[in-house]
Scaffold this active site. Structure first.
Site, PDB file in Angstrom:
ATOM      1  N   ASP A   1       0.869  -1.176   0.000  1.00  0.00           N
ATOM      2  CA  ASP A   1       0.000   0.000   0.000  1.00  0.00           C
ATOM      3  C   ASP A   1       0.902   1.221   0.000  1.00  0.00           C
ATOM      4  O   ASP A   1       1.901   1.255   0.738  1.00  0.00           O
ATOM      5  CB  ASP A   1      -0.871   0.034   1.252  1.00  0.00           C
ATOM      6  CG  ASP A   1      -1.972  -1.013   1.254  1.00  0.00           C
ATOM      7  OD1 ASP A   1      -2.022  -1.836   0.313  1.00  0.00           O
ATOM      8  OD2 ASP A   1      -2.794  -1.014   2.189  1.00  0.00           O
TER       9      ASP A   1
ATOM     10  N   HIS B   1       4.970  -7.393  -0.548  1.00  0.00           N
ATOM     11  CA  HIS B   1       4.665  -8.662  -1.187  1.00  0.00           C
ATOM     12  C   HIS B   1       5.306  -8.751  -2.567  1.00  0.00           C
ATOM     13  O   HIS B   1       5.638  -7.730  -3.177  1.00  0.00           O
ATOM     14  CB  HIS B   1       3.150  -8.826  -1.308  1.00  0.00           C
ATOM     15  CG  HIS B   1       2.429  -8.808   0.004  1.00  0.00           C
ATOM     16  ND1 HIS B   1       1.783  -9.920   0.504  1.00  0.00           N
ATOM     17  CD2 HIS B   1       2.249  -7.818   0.927  1.00  0.00           C
ATOM     18  CE1 HIS B   1       1.237  -9.613   1.675  1.00  0.00           C
ATOM     19  NE2 HIS B   1       1.505  -8.340   1.953  1.00  0.00           N
TER      20      HIS B   1
ATOM     21  N   SER C   1       7.661   3.986   5.444  1.00  0.00           N
ATOM     22  CA  SER C   1       8.873   4.366   4.720  1.00  0.00           C
ATOM     23  C   SER C   1       8.607   4.336   3.227  1.00  0.00           C
ATOM     24  O   SER C   1       7.515   4.668   2.791  1.00  0.00           O
ATOM     25  CB  SER C   1      10.044   3.472   5.096  1.00  0.00           C
ATOM     26  OG  SER C   1      11.245   4.066   4.666  1.00  0.00           O
TER      27      SER C   1
END
Length: 291
Positions: A98, A158, A259
């Site tokens: 995300d 991922h 981050s």
């Protein structure tokens, strides 16, 4: 809500934002946050979560857990099954996390941008080890994307395709904030901060890089393929060979705070529809398409 709106209004003042998030003992506070986030006392957790909610849009509706025994557990939370849909089309590389899309474009003469007018050399980012020297020529003419995670976002990342993780290069460094205000003021910021270079290859042989970059208050990065916690206290080795296979959308690791993840692909890819600076993306969403 009033406090949050007032705080956000203050933080829109760039000088104040830069001062409060950078002109501080960054590394000391990052070490402190790593310690504080693992305290499991309920008063610490509840009060810290309350402050966090005041100054962010933290949303736990898609989290697997709703109650946490530490801030660390919340930072590294898992999602409910099915909370993210991974685009199954093999012609697309999907977002590993995300994020908010930052600077993106073409790699030209080994140069990319962290913000408009602020270039950096890919080789400087990757370092000069024997494992990294060939990458600028492999990626020349390809594409790069900057994916910024805010503190309230889901922090796990991922595999963007069916891939093999072949090697990890860890580079220690500073902990500048990576928000847009700082990226417009600190030259070659990503080349200064702590980071890891993930040497990747798709199952059909396309080489590419994912580079997670740490920032202020990011206590560590964890990769499932590497049996050590990578943080500012880590003393080496910096080069770690591995041979880990991941299916598209499979979890590879996590940050312990918000981050940035940088994605670099060789020629032959174009951005998927709607992918542009400022766009919010979710893990599994189409990011790059083979042209």
């Amino acid at each position: 809500m009033k406090i949050r709106r007032r705080f956000q209004k203050w933080m829109l003042q760039e000088d104040l934002n830069f001062l409060l998030t950078n002109r501080i003992p960054r590394i000391a506070l990052t070490h402190f946050m790593g310690w504080w986030s693992k305290i499991s006392h309920p008063w610490v957790v509840k009060s810290s979560m309350a402050v966090w909610r005041l100054f962010s849009d933290l949303d736990l509706s898609d989290a697997k857990q709703k109650e946490f025994d530490s801030l660390h557990a919340c930072f590294t939370r898992e999602l409910l099954p099915g909370a993210r849909e991974v685009n199954p089309d093999p012609s697309f590389m999907t977002s590993p996390c995300d994020a908010i899309v930052g600077a993106c474009g073409q790699i030209s003469q080994g140069q990319v941008f962290q913000a408009k007018g602020f270039p950096y050399q890919l080789q400087t980012l990757l370092g000069s080890s024997e494992y990294c020297r060939h990458w600028p020529s492999v990626l020349e003419g390809g594409s790069y994307l900057t994916l910024r995670l805010t503190s309230s976002m889901y922090h796990r990342f991922h595999a963007p395709h069916d891939v093999q993780l072949q090697h990890v290069t860890y580079i220690s460094g500073d902990t500048w904030n990576v928000n847009p205000v700082t990226l417009k003021r600190v030259e070659q910021l990503f080349c200064k901060n702590e980071r890891a270079v993930l040497h990747m290859q798709t199952n059909d042989g396309v080489p590419f890089l994912i580079v997670p970059v740490a920032a202020v208050l990011v206590a560590s990065m964890r990769f499932h393929a590497v049996d050590v916690l990578l943080n500012l206290r880590y003393k080496g080795p910096n080069e770690m060979s591995c041979d880990a296979a991941y299916a598209k959308g499979q979890e590879m690791g996590w940050f312990e705070h918000g981050s940035t993840i940088l994605v670099f692909v060789p020629p032959g890819f174009e951005r998927a529809d709607g992918i542009a600076t400022g766009q919010h993306v979710r893990m599994g969403q189409a990011l790059l398409k083979r042209s």
